[in-house]
Every structure is written in C-alpha cells, then in structure tokens.
Scaffold this motif. Sequence first.
Motif, PDB file in Angstrom:
ATOM      1  N   PHE A 300       0.856  -1.188   0.000  1.00 55.45           N
ATOM      2  CA  PHE A 300       0.000   0.000   0.000  1.00 55.45           C
ATOM      3  C   PHE A 300       0.892   1.239   0.000  1.00 55.45           C
ATOM      4  O   PHE A 300       2.051   1.179   0.406  1.00 55.45           O
ATOM      5  CB  PHE A 300      -0.888   0.048   1.260  1.00 55.45           C
ATOM      6  N   VAL A 301       0.317   2.364  -0.433  1.00 53.05           N
ATOM      7  CA  VAL A 301       1.081   3.612  -0.370  1.00 53.05           C
ATOM      8  C   VAL A 301       0.142   4.787  -0.120  1.00 53.05           C
ATOM      9  O   VAL A 301      -1.012   4.784  -0.569  1.00 53.05           O
ATOM     10  CB  VAL A 301       1.909   3.844  -1.658  1.00 53.05           C
ATOM     11  N   ASP A 302       0.643   5.740   0.655  1.00 46.55           N
ATOM     12  CA  ASP A 302      -0.075   6.978   0.940  1.00 46.55           C
ATOM     13  C   ASP A 302       0.879   8.115   0.589  1.00 46.55           C
ATOM     14  O   ASP A 302       1.676   8.540   1.410  1.00 46.55           O
ATOM     15  CB  ASP A 302      -0.466   7.008   2.418  1.00 46.55           C
ATOM     16  N   MET A 303       0.827   8.580  -0.646  1.00 43.71           N
ATOM     17  CA  MET A 303       1.778   9.596  -1.107  1.00 43.71           C
ATOM     18  C   MET A 303       1.059  10.721  -1.836  1.00 43.71           C
ATOM     19  O   MET A 303       1.425  11.128  -2.925  1.00 43.71           O
ATOM     20  CB  MET A 303       2.863   8.967  -1.983  1.00 43.71           C
ATOM     21  N   ASP A 304       0.017  11.220  -1.172  1.00 43.91           N
ATOM     22  CA  ASP A 304      -0.796  12.289  -1.756  1.00 43.91           C
ATOM     23  C   ASP A 304      -0.346  13.673  -1.325  1.00 43.91           C
ATOM     24  O   ASP A 304      -1.051  14.660  -1.547  1.00 43.91           O
ATOM     25  CB  ASP A 304      -2.263  12.093  -1.374  1.00 43.91           C
ATOM     26  N   GLY A 305       0.841  13.771  -0.707  1.00 52.65           N
ATOM     27  CA  GLY A 305       1.317  15.061  -0.210  1.00 52.65           C
ATOM     28  C   GLY A 305       1.279  16.166  -1.234  1.00 52.65           C
ATOM     29  O   GLY A 305       0.906  17.308  -0.923  1.00 52.65           O
ATOM     30  N   ILE A 306       1.650  15.846  -2.468  1.00 50.80           N
ATOM     31  CA  ILE A 306       1.682  16.883  -3.498  1.00 50.80           C
ATOM     32  C   ILE A 306       0.287  17.332  -3.927  1.00 50.80           C
ATOM     33  O   ILE A 306       0.132  18.368  -4.569  1.00 50.80           O
ATOM     34  CB  ILE A 306       2.492  16.445  -4.740  1.00 50.80           C
ATOM     35  N   LEU A 307      -0.742  16.541  -3.579  1.00 48.14           N
ATOM     36  CA  LEU A 307      -2.108  16.956  -3.867  1.00 48.14           C
ATOM     37  C   LEU A 307      -2.688  17.790  -2.741  1.00 48.14           C
ATOM     38  O   LEU A 307      -3.676  18.499  -2.938  1.00 48.14           O
ATOM     39  CB  LEU A 307      -2.990  15.716  -4.086  1.00 48.14           C
ATOM     40  N   LEU A 308      -2.070  17.723  -1.566  1.00 42.47           N
ATOM     41  CA  LEU A 308      -2.564  18.449  -0.395  1.00 42.47           C
ATOM     42  C   LEU A 308      -1.954  19.834  -0.272  1.00 42.47           C
ATOM     43  O   LEU A 308      -2.454  20.666   0.482  1.00 42.47           O
ATOM     44  CB  LEU A 308      -2.281  17.644   0.878  1.00 42.47           C
ATOM     45  N   VAL A 309      -0.847  20.078  -0.993  1.00 36.86           N
ATOM     46  CA  VAL A 309      -0.194  21.390  -0.941  1.00 36.86           C
ATOM     47  C   VAL A 309      -0.206  22.033  -2.323  1.00 36.86           C
ATOM     48  O   VAL A 309      -0.327  21.350  -3.341  1.00 36.86           O
ATOM     49  CB  VAL A 309       1.265  21.287  -0.430  1.00 36.86           C
ATOM     50  N   ASP A 310      -0.074  23.335  -2.332  1.00 38.75           N
ATOM     51  CA  ASP A 310       0.080  24.081  -3.579  1.00 38.75           C
ATOM     52  C   ASP A 310       1.579  24.169  -3.851  1.00 38.75           C
ATOM     53  O   ASP A 310       2.238  25.128  -3.455  1.00 38.75           O
ATOM     54  CB  ASP A 310      -0.545  25.463  -3.440  1.00 38.75           C
ATOM     55  N   ASP A 311       2.116  23.154  -4.495  1.00 38.85           N
ATOM     56  CA  ASP A 311       3.563  23.030  -4.671  1.00 38.85           C
ATOM     57  C   ASP A 311       4.028  23.891  -5.844  1.00 38.85           C
ATOM     58  O   ASP A 311       3.941  23.490  -7.004  1.00 38.85           O
ATOM     59  CB  ASP A 311       3.930  21.561  -4.900  1.00 38.85           C
TER      60      ASP A 311
END
Length: 337
Positions: A300-311
């Motif tokens: 499994f993976v939880d790598m949605d960080g870039i969707l949660l921030v305005d990068d």
Amino acid sequence: MQLILHQFSLKLRHTFTITHESRDVQPTLIVELRDGDFRGFGEATETPYYGVTMAKMMAQLEAIRPLIENYDLQSPEQFWADMHPHLKDDHPFALCALDIAANDLWAKKQGQPLYKLWGLDATKNPITDYTIGIDTVEKMVEKMQEVPFPLYKIKLGTKDDIKIVQELRKHTDAVFRVDANTAWGVEETLQNAIALKELGVEFIEQPMKADNWEGMKRVFAESVLPIMADESCIVEEDVARCYGFFHIINIKLMKCGGLTPARRMIANAHKLGLKVMVGCMTESNVGCSAIAQLLPLLDFVDMDGILLVDDQVSTGITIDYGKVIYAEENGTGAGLR
C-alpha cells in the motif's frame, strides 16, 4: 560535493487537521547536493509534534557541512552509515533529506531512475490514496468531491467517527481507509472495526497510543479489520516489535531516516509476514518522488502530499486518479522550479 539548503513554506490547499494539530502552511527544507552539473534533492518538513524545527535541521546539517562537502559519494548506503552517527538524535528528519539527496544524485550520475538501479519492476505498483483531514462532515464531503478518487484515507479521532464515515459513504463507492491517530481505546477500536468493515473500510491505522502494546495484542487477535502501525513503527528496530501486534506497518521516510533504512525495514517486514505501506507527510514533490522509487516493494502507499499542498517549488512525479506517473528525469525525478 556542494551542500545547498533551501527553505520553503508550502501553502496547504485546505486547513489540514488531525488529532494532534491543525495547520495551513507547511515549512519544508530541501537539501541539495551538487556535483558538477548533477544535482540531487532531498526533503524533510518541520514537524513540531516530533520536535523537529527548521532551525534544528539546519543546525544539524551545518555542523557537518565539511564532512558532507569533502565526501566521495560512491554508495548511498555507505554515505548513510557514515552520516548516521552525526544525525541520529531524536527523529532523524535531516538525515532523511540528506539520504534522499544522496540517492538522487548517485542515480542521476549513473544515468538511470533510482528504482531501476535497485532492479525493481514498476509495472504493478499500488495506487495512492487521497487523505481527507478532520473537519465538519460537510467540509469533508466537499473535499472528497473536489478530488474524485478510487481510494480515500479518512482522518478520524472525534466523538462522531462512525457517523462521519457513514455520511462520506453516501457520496462515493471508493475504498476507504481510516486513521485514528491514536485516539481510540481497545473496546472502541473493536466496536468501530465492526461498523467500519460494513462501510467498506480496508484497514485501520494506529487506533491507539503507540505504547499500548497490551491493548494492541488484544486488538490484533480480535479485530475484524487489519490494523496498521504508524506511531508504533518509527525506526528499524520497531519492525520486529510490531510482529504479533499489527498486520501492517506504515513507514515514513522522515521518521526512519530516509530511503536507505526504509528499504531494510520493508525487507524485514516482509520476512515476518507483515504487509507494508509507505506514507508521506504534507510535503513537496521532492519527498513524494523519493517515495515513488519504493512503490514496487509496497503493498500500500499513501503519497498524496503533493495533492494536499500548492507546490510551486518542485517538480517530479504526477498522480492521475491514484496512479503514480514517474518523471522523465533520472534519479528520483525530482527538481526545483
């Protein structure tokens, strides 16, 4: 080899709330290692819950700047071993950023994506979930509808947790995962698991306090849903300890010290029959692109960080309805804009 430190403040798309805290901006440190025309990037975020501040990370790295800049990087694994004694105190976030940058630089100099140099096949990678932070039910529904996804991780830890999931279930057929962030007790976990299973939840992440091993033993034996360790699994030594108490472990690169120890943790977990997830913080594409290199090894993976921030600061992977698409660049594929 030149060490360059970049400080950024990443604006979150929504106020991000979990049991421990709420925040609208995420300070992050990007570590750059430069060797001629090659540039490697790594990341660690400021995380007050773990006592990690920007000033602390900067001071840790500045203290060993001569050691880093005079180092002949031939092996990222040996580099990690040589840096570890200087950066192991508390949670080794600075070590993580340095390790990722070293792996990125090494792979770019080899002219290959990092995962290919590790001999991995990325054709069957797991998809990532998208996290819905604690909010009013109405706001949580709005966040879910704003980003249609096949898989959601729902942050819980309120007095109305089951009602929240019941309401969200009315609006999607997506698979749910829930993360209680240590907010529940034994009986609450067991009862919630029954209700959550009926609501299409896949597993429960860290339902109880990290040191409640006696309670976890019972939950492990009786829960109708698999239980994942997060706060109970920080560093390499924790993997074996989780055996018989959890079904899954969640590895965070910043907490364990980078890609190098994470790969060892994954291998050890699978030997014990534990399933493995790698999770992200609210971080830029530099950190998420590093996680992507591990995808072929994960359940499994939880790598949605870039969707949660305005990068606005970095480049790298992209995510399309949960599927992670690698960048064309070598190394981790990450870069700064």
